[in-house]
Design an enzyme around this catalytic site. Structure first.
Site, mmCIF file in Angstrom:
data_model
loop_
_atom_site.group_PDB
_atom_site.id
_atom_site.type_symbol
_atom_site.label_atom_id
_atom_site.label_comp_id
_atom_site.label_asym_id
_atom_site.label_seq_id
_atom_site.Cartn_x
_atom_site.Cartn_y
_atom_site.Cartn_z
ATOM 1 N N ASP A 147 0.837 -1.194 0.000
ATOM 2 C CA ASP A 147 0.000 0.000 0.000
ATOM 3 C C ASP A 147 0.877 1.251 0.000
ATOM 4 O O ASP A 147 2.028 1.224 0.447
ATOM 5 C CB ASP A 147 -0.909 0.022 1.227
ATOM 6 C CG ASP A 147 -1.918 -1.118 1.227
ATOM 7 O OD1 ASP A 147 -2.223 -1.638 0.145
ATOM 8 O OD2 ASP A 147 -2.387 -1.481 2.320
ATOM 9 N N LYS A 148 0.311 2.348 -0.451
ATOM 10 C CA LYS A 148 1.049 3.609 -0.540
ATOM 11 C C LYS A 148 1.784 3.940 0.754
ATOM 12 O O LYS A 148 2.969 4.275 0.741
ATOM 13 C CB LYS A 148 0.081 4.733 -0.902
ATOM 14 C CG LYS A 148 0.699 6.124 -0.870
ATOM 15 C CD LYS A 148 -0.339 7.201 -1.132
ATOM 16 C CE LYS A 148 0.265 8.593 -1.001
ATOM 17 N NZ LYS A 148 -0.740 9.657 -1.231
#
Length: 321
Positions: A147-148
């Site tokens: 995830d970011k």
């Protein structure tokens, strides 16, 4: 002739030939192999939109079968997606590299793959800029994602043989992926716990995932192995090992247990101890090299923001072997 004969306005035209190995295959599949930097779904849109000529005539059906030696002329329109797959130089921490693969230590806030809202400045763009081999591979060799706002280790392919082998190992759960998580609330009960709970799209909020009942909602089996590392009344430090690799798996499973990650607003966490991004770090990656078969293992130190948050809550970080 293509449907739009107006001036290009930034459109790119590519002349391609169908190789012998793709004789009899679907047009969209052959095109995806010839233009690997663009997704098959986007290429289907171009085909259906009249932007492909087959042997001089417009072809608008993605399922059309091609023949060896067929001449293709593709017109790539300058949409955000087509412009996303461009090299963009950036500093990347490479902890290992050989001719077949590289291991990257990804910082928080770096998006892995272009998507709506993040068409540029992604890890994919950085890989295209630093590595000529990445330009020859689908998704620039990316075989799994973080995830970011999750930091830590990722493996990316640099050859087709490695990409196929890594995908197989990931599917067979032969890649060991361990994370350190800082979660809200004091841990109660056994220090080790296996979370076996299927994950699917949250039926009440399509922007997030959730533990679901497979008899009522679509989803997939998901398994996370959780070990308590240190505990306090404010929160706990956990080691999480993936058994499967579902979207947001650790975040969903920990929230399901009543221990959302610090600063993970999507799943019930809140900023605390100075952290404003979800407190999750991919600290260890171990797998058999897909080509040389050599055992490989890599560790990433805890990033400064998580280390500082743990000090603020007087939490330790002693990892089991």
């Amino acid at each position: 002739m293509l449907v739009d004969d107006a001036p290009d306005g930034g459109a790119e035209s590519r002349a391609l030939l169908v190789p012998a190995g793709w004789h009899g295959q679907r047009l969209d599949r052959a095109l995806a192999a010839l233009v690997p930097e663009l997704s098959r779904s986007y290429l289907q849109q171009l085909i259906e939109g009249g932007q492909l000529a087959l042997n001089g005539a417009r072809a608008s059906k993605p399922a059309l079968r091609v023949k060896a030696g067929d001449a293709l002329c593709l017109r790539i329109l300058p949409t955000p997606q087509s412009q996303a797959f461009v090299p963009q130089a950036m500093a990347l921490e490479v902890v290992f590299e050989d001719e077949h693969l590289a291991v990257i230590d990804k910082p928080a806030a770096l998006v892995v793959h272009p998507a709506p809202g993040n068409w540029g400045g992604t890890l994919l763009n950085g890989l295209l800029a630093r590595d000529e081999r990445a330009r020859q591979l689908p998704r620039a060799g990316i075989v799994h994602r973080l995830d970011k706002d999750t930091s830590g280790l990722m493996v990316v392919a640099r050859s087709r043989a490695a990409m196929a082998g890594l995908v197989e190992r990931l599917a067979a759960r032969q890649v060991r992926r361990e994370y350190v998580a800082l979660a809200h609330g004091a841990w109660r009960g056994a220090a080790q716990r296996t979370v076996d709970a299927p994950i699917g799209r949250d039926p009440r909020n399509r922007l997030r995932m959730a533990v679901v009942d497979l008899e009522k909602n679509a989803g997939k089996a998901a398994q996370t192995f959780v070990t308590l590392l240190h505990n306090s009344e404010q929160g706990c430090v956990l080691q999480c090992r993936l058994g499967t690799g579902r979207t947001h798996q650790i975040r969903v499973h920990l929230a399901h247990l009543g221990h959302p990650l610090l600063a993970d607003a999507l799943y019930g966490g809140a900023p605390a101890a100075g952290l404003t991004r979800q407190a999750l770090h991919a600290r260890r990656l171990a797998f058999e090299h897909p080509v040389t078969l050599q055992p490989l293992a890599f560790d990433s130190p805890l990033p400064p923001d998580m280390a500082q948050a743990m000090r603020q809550w007087a939490l330790g970080y002693n990892l089991p072997e």
